[in-house]
Design an enzyme around this catalytic site. Structure first.
Site, PDB file in Angstrom:
ATOM      1  CB  SER A  25      -0.967  -0.032   1.182  1.00 22.28           C
ATOM      2  OG  SER A  25      -1.995   0.909   1.042  1.00 22.28           O
ATOM      3  CG  ASP A  77      -6.821  -2.479  -3.416  1.00 24.62           C
ATOM      4  OD1 ASP A  77      -7.228  -1.379  -2.988  1.00 24.62           O
ATOM      5  OD2 ASP A  77      -5.643  -2.860  -3.291  1.00 24.62           O
ATOM      6  CG  HIS A 115      -5.853  -2.259   0.303  1.00 30.10           C
ATOM      7  ND1 HIS A 115      -5.009  -1.842  -0.701  1.00 30.10           N
ATOM      8  CD2 HIS A 115      -5.341  -1.769   1.462  1.00 30.10           C
ATOM      9  CE1 HIS A 115      -4.030  -1.129  -0.175  1.00 30.10           C
ATOM     10  NE2 HIS A 115      -4.200  -1.074   1.129  1.00 30.10           N
TER      11      HIS A 115
END
Length: 317
Positions: A156, A251, A281
């Site tokens: 991320s 995501d 995610h």
């Protein structure tokens, strides 16, 4: 592909918990929120796991160093940057993945506790993260690591940092980084992709939360134009290290991660792109719940092993 049943159940449990959305919390409240590490699976024991503070050229940076085995030979090193939108997350949130990668790839893993926003906005996280690379190169003998075999990675926002550190190293003429591992990375200050529209709400990471992260991280919208914030906006991606890019179907960040992989390929950078269908995610942290999390960690580890030319434990004992 439909959401995996385990993911659907998790999302239902989160909704029923009554927990306030991240974007409605203060940074301090958000940091005391969901303990995602509880989903990370069995704890792996290593030769040593040591917390240390590195005295770098931008100040003190805490790290956690995972050493899988005793070795007379210098071991390669994988520098890992945790996720959390540059605002939340810490060394504990990625402890199990780092342990698993160190064990499976037989390299030293250095997890970086970079400064968080909004107390420390861009470029503080990048400065800390790159300074660790410089420190490791300068102190390689002290840690018994091979400074010519460094990989960087993260998930991320940590994937964003790993991509940016790779760019910065290239720009500064430092060629020690030989692999980048980008797990559902943030690559662009742009919340208008198809995956943002399709998965804006209800899939763990939301569009509102990402906007909240960006608002805390950036000094102004103009920062978002910098390739050190949005590597997808970089005009030159040549001479970067090979990349493993991992994305998740459900995501908001899926499209920008895959767009960055494509742009790297267009610059003739070797890229392995793997999308995991049916998951959200954060699945990389969920190896205790999802087989996709287990598989992704194994993919990262095997990629590092090939990059570092390590095939067995016995070759290093």
């Amino acid at each position: 592909m439909a959401l995996k049943p385990e993911v659907k159940l998790l999302l239902e449990q989160l909704e029923q918990s009554g927990t306030s959305p991240t974007h409605e919390l203060s940074p301090e409240e958000a940091r005391n929120g969901i303990a995602i590490e509880e989903l990370a699976g069995e704890r792996v024991e290593l030769e040593s796991v040591v917390n240390r503070t590195l005295d770098t050229n931008v100040g003190e940076v805490p790290v956690r160093i995972y050493t899988p085995i005793k070795s007379e030979e210098a071991l390669p090193v994988f520098v890992y940057y945790h996720g959390g939108g540059w605002v939340i997350g810490n060394l504990d949130s990625v402890d199990n993945p780092c342990r698993q990668i160190a064990s499976e790839s037989q390299c030293v893993v250095v997890s970086v506790d970079y400064r968080l926003a909004p107390e420390n906005k861009f470029p503080a996280a990048i400065d800390d993260s790159y300074a660790v690379i410089e420190w490791l190169i300068d102190h390689a003998k002290e840690l018994n690591i091979d400074a010519s075999r460094i990989a960087v990675g993260g998930d991320s926002a940590g994937g964003n940092i790993a991509a940016v550190v790779s760019l910065k190293a290239r720009d500064l003429g430092v060629n020690n980084i030989i692999q980048q591992v980008l797990v559902y990375p943030v690559t662009d200050y742009n919340l208008k992709t198809t995956s943002y529209l399709d998965y804006a709400d209800g899939y763990f990471l939301t569009k509102d939360t990402m906007q909240w992260f960006w608002n805390h991280y950036l000094n102004s919208d103009s920062d978002g134009e910098s390739p050190y914030v949005s590597p997808l906006k970089a005009t030159n991606l040549k001479d970067l290290p090979p990349a493993l890019v991992i994305t998740a179907e459900y995501d908001p960040l899926r499209d920008e991660g895959e767009a960055y992989a494509k742009k790297l390929q267009e610059a003739n950078i070797p890229v392995q792109l793997k999308r995991y269908d049916g998951v959200i995610h954060g699945f990389f942290w969920m190896a205790g719940l999802l087989e996709e999390g287990v598989d992704a960690i194994k993919l990262v580890s095997s990629t590092l092993s090939k990059t570092f030319e390590i095939t067995t434990k016995d070759s290093l004992i």
